[in-house]
Design a protein around this motif. Structure first.
Motif, PDB file in Angstrom:
ATOM      1  N   ALA A 285       0.948  -1.430   0.009  1.00 52.16           N
ATOM      2  CA  ALA A 285      -0.030   0.008  -0.037  1.00 52.16           C
ATOM      3  C   ALA A 285       0.824   1.200   0.168  1.00 52.16           C
ATOM      4  CB  ALA A 285      -0.955  -0.235   1.216  1.00 52.16           C
ATOM      5  N   GLY A 286       2.287   1.043   0.257  1.00 50.92           N
ATOM      6  CA  GLY A 286       2.923   2.371   0.252  1.00 50.92           C
ATOM      7  C   GLY A 286       3.572   2.588  -0.983  1.00 50.92           C
ATOM      8  N   ASP A 287       4.671   3.653  -0.903  1.00 51.49           N
ATOM      9  CA  ASP A 287       5.389   4.248  -2.044  1.00 51.49           C
ATOM     10  C   ASP A 287       5.837   3.052  -2.801  1.00 51.49           C
ATOM     11  OD1 ASP A 287       6.895   5.706  -4.054  1.00 51.49           O
ATOM     12  OD2 ASP A 287       8.483   5.972  -2.546  1.00 51.49           O
ATOM     13  N   GLN A 288       5.853   2.770  -3.994  1.00 47.97           N
ATOM     14  CA  GLN A 288       6.470   1.593  -4.879  1.00 47.97           C
ATOM     15  C   GLN A 288       7.058   2.195  -6.129  1.00 47.97           C
ATOM     16  OE1 GLN A 288       4.195  -1.996  -5.897  1.00 47.97           O
ATOM     17  NE2 GLN A 288       2.660  -1.576  -4.036  1.00 47.97           N
ATOM     18  N   SER A 289       7.655   3.401  -5.776  1.00 49.15           N
ATOM     19  CA  SER A 289       8.422   4.098  -6.992  1.00 49.15           C
ATOM     20  C   SER A 289       9.543   3.311  -7.394  1.00 49.15           C
ATOM     21  CB  SER A 289       8.728   5.701  -6.594  1.00 49.15           C
ATOM     22  OG  SER A 289       9.473   5.621  -5.522  1.00 49.15           O
ATOM     23  N   TYR A 290      10.222   2.386  -6.570  1.00 47.94           N
ATOM     24  CA  TYR A 290      11.172   1.588  -7.035  1.00 47.94           C
ATOM     25  C   TYR A 290      11.052   0.347  -7.831  1.00 47.94           C
ATOM     26  CZ  TYR A 290       9.102  -1.087  -3.118  1.00 47.94           C
ATOM     27  OH  TYR A 290       7.984  -1.881  -2.530  1.00 47.94           O
ATOM     28  N   VAL A 291       9.616  -0.002  -8.018  1.00 46.29           N
ATOM     29  CA  VAL A 291       9.233  -1.080  -8.722  1.00 46.29           C
ATOM     30  C   VAL A 291       9.704  -0.775 -10.333  1.00 46.29           C
ATOM     31  CG1 VAL A 291       7.385  -2.392  -9.779  1.00 46.29           C
ATOM     32  CG2 VAL A 291       7.716  -1.985  -7.150  1.00 46.29           C
ATOM     33  N   PRO A 292       9.520   0.259 -10.970  1.00 49.13           N
ATOM     34  CA  PRO A 292       9.719   0.511 -12.327  1.00 49.13           C
ATOM     35  C   PRO A 292      11.244   0.774 -12.323  1.00 49.13           C
ATOM     36  CG  PRO A 292       8.105   2.308 -11.659  1.00 49.13           C
ATOM     37  CD  PRO A 292       8.489   1.453 -10.446  1.00 49.13           C
ATOM     38  N   VAL A 293      12.072   0.991 -11.343  1.00 49.94           N
ATOM     39  CA  VAL A 293      13.507   1.016 -11.352  1.00 49.94           C
ATOM     40  C   VAL A 293      13.957  -0.436 -11.362  1.00 49.94           C
ATOM     41  CG1 VAL A 293      15.520   1.920 -10.266  1.00 49.94           C
ATOM     42  CG2 VAL A 293      13.469   3.109 -10.359  1.00 49.94           C
TER      43      VAL A 293
END
Length: 405
Positions: A285-293
């Motif tokens: 549910a939190g920040d997943q901005s690392y997934v595209p990286v």
């Protein structure tokens, strides 16, 4: 009277774990071995997720939880499935396990009667058939050809179904091939399943967010909404969120099955680690901005390894659409001879040759019920992958055509 149950006679140790252990043993002896046999991201768990776990400890979230998982985590999973997959579940239809692996096992153990069949498209993850056997069922292996993208066709599914079929096992993106079923392909399989209402679907979506290029993820319960009540959807945080050691997976499906899974889990592990559960809330549910990286890095690595290994004498590989594995065809090296005079007769021979002579650990395709192939995990650094590819190409080049060569 034997101390060990007869149930274990047909169970094989995991080939991926075995190759990784062999590599570790050689490394302990001073050999420089690059391990490409383990299905584990080399990224650290993202800081926001790790911090959530640390905060859970500080907040005293260290006691027993409900067997099915803490309510906030099941709510996060419910919301994720609705938001990202268009699937509507109540939290009572969701259970949390010690990894997706436990959820799959519990589902089989909770549902299979002795001798009931589970259709497993192969190549397949090493654990599926043995999970079925441990649960008293009978795995029915359906060979899926490289020419078909290593995917199950409607015709093969129809031929495999019998009155004793209980489950169809689907894994997309796939371990070990990286194959991704399109929505249209799932719809075509669903057309077959509608004619056989006694067959349920277990959809293992653990690599859901690791899909590359023009490929798009789809899952059966949303591709065929009328099969929603016959499907359990399994997922987790291990691969996408680099949380393999945290051991959190989940399943969502018919409430009767979920309740039965909870009964089994209540008598085995009780529940998943409380700390891991609270970290998983942040992962889902939190920040997943690392997934595209992460995904972009995996795609870069995939492209490197595909290009390099297609230049290796005797090897060929198609471009996988998902996960972080390459399933390379090694037909071209079979029958060739090592410098020590040993004929490479099988993919297992070739995998052992790469380990012992080139210092690269891969997994033979036979471990995934498909030969002659090797599975290479590209969830390692560019530096390690480059060195490993150099070694594999050199090792292939050193093989002689025949004993007289």
């Amino acid at each position: 009277m034997s101390l060990v149950s007869s149930r274990l006679k047909s169970i094989r140790p995991s080939e991926t774990k075995a190759m990784t252990a062999r590599a570790a043993a050689l490394r302990a002896q001073g050999h420089k071995v690059i391990t490409l046999s383990q299905g584990e991201p080399d990224f650290d768990t993202p800081l926001n997720v790790a911090d959530a776990g640390i905060q859970a400890i500080r907040d005293g979230r260290t006691r027993y939880t409900a067997v099915a998982g803490v309510v906030p985590l099941r709510e996060a999973i419910r919301d994720k499935l609705g938001r990202e997959n268009g699937l509507g579940y109540s939290i009572d239809q969701i259970t949390v396990g010690c990894g997706a692996k436990q959820v799959v096992f519990n589902a089989f153990f909770a549902s299979l009667e002795p001798g009931e069949e589970v259709i497993i498209p192969a190549p397949c993850w090493v654990s599926y058939p043995d999970m079925v056997r441990l649960a008293g069922g009978q795995p029915v292996i359906v060979d899926c050809l490289e020419a078909d993208g290593f995917k199950l066709t409607p015709e093969k599914l129809e031929s495999a179904i019998t009155p004793r079929t209980k489950w169809l096992m689907l894994n997309s993106p796939s371990n070990p091939t990286g194959a991704v079923y399109s929505e249209a392909e799932l719809v075509a399989l669903a057309d077959v399943l509608r004619r056989h209402p006694h067959v349920y679907i277990l959809s293992d979506d653990i690599y859901e967010k690791l899909v590359y290029g023009v490929a798009r993820f789809a899952t059966m319960a949303s591709a065929a909404p009328d099969l929603f009540d016959r499907t359990i959807t399994v997922n987790g945080v291990s691969k996408t969120n680099a949380m393999t050691g945290w051991r959190v997976g989940y399943g969502a499906g018919p409430i009767e099955l979920i309740k039965a899974i909870n009964v089994i889990q209540g008598q085995t592990t009780s529940h998943t680690s409380s700390i891991s559960q609270y970290a998983a809330i942040e992962a889902i549910a939190g920040d997943q901005s690392y997934v595209p990286v992460f995904r972009a890095e995996f795609e870069k690595r995939r492209n490197l390894v595909v290009a390099r290994l297609n230049a290796a004498p005797g090897l060929s590989c198609t471009v996988p659409d998902g996960a972080f594995y390459l399933f390379a065809n090694c037909t071209g090296v079979l029958g060739r001879v090592t410098a020590a005079g040993k004929v490479v007769e099988t993919d297992t021979d070739f995998a052992m040759y790469l380990l012992e002579d080139a210092g690269v650990a891969v997994v033979p395709g036979s471990g995934f019920l498909a030969s002659p192939y090797i599975r290479i995990s590209y969830a390692s650094s560019i530096e390690d992958l480059t060195t490993a590819c150099d070694r594999i190409i050199a090792a292939c080049s050193k093989l002689s055509q025949d004993e007289a060569a």
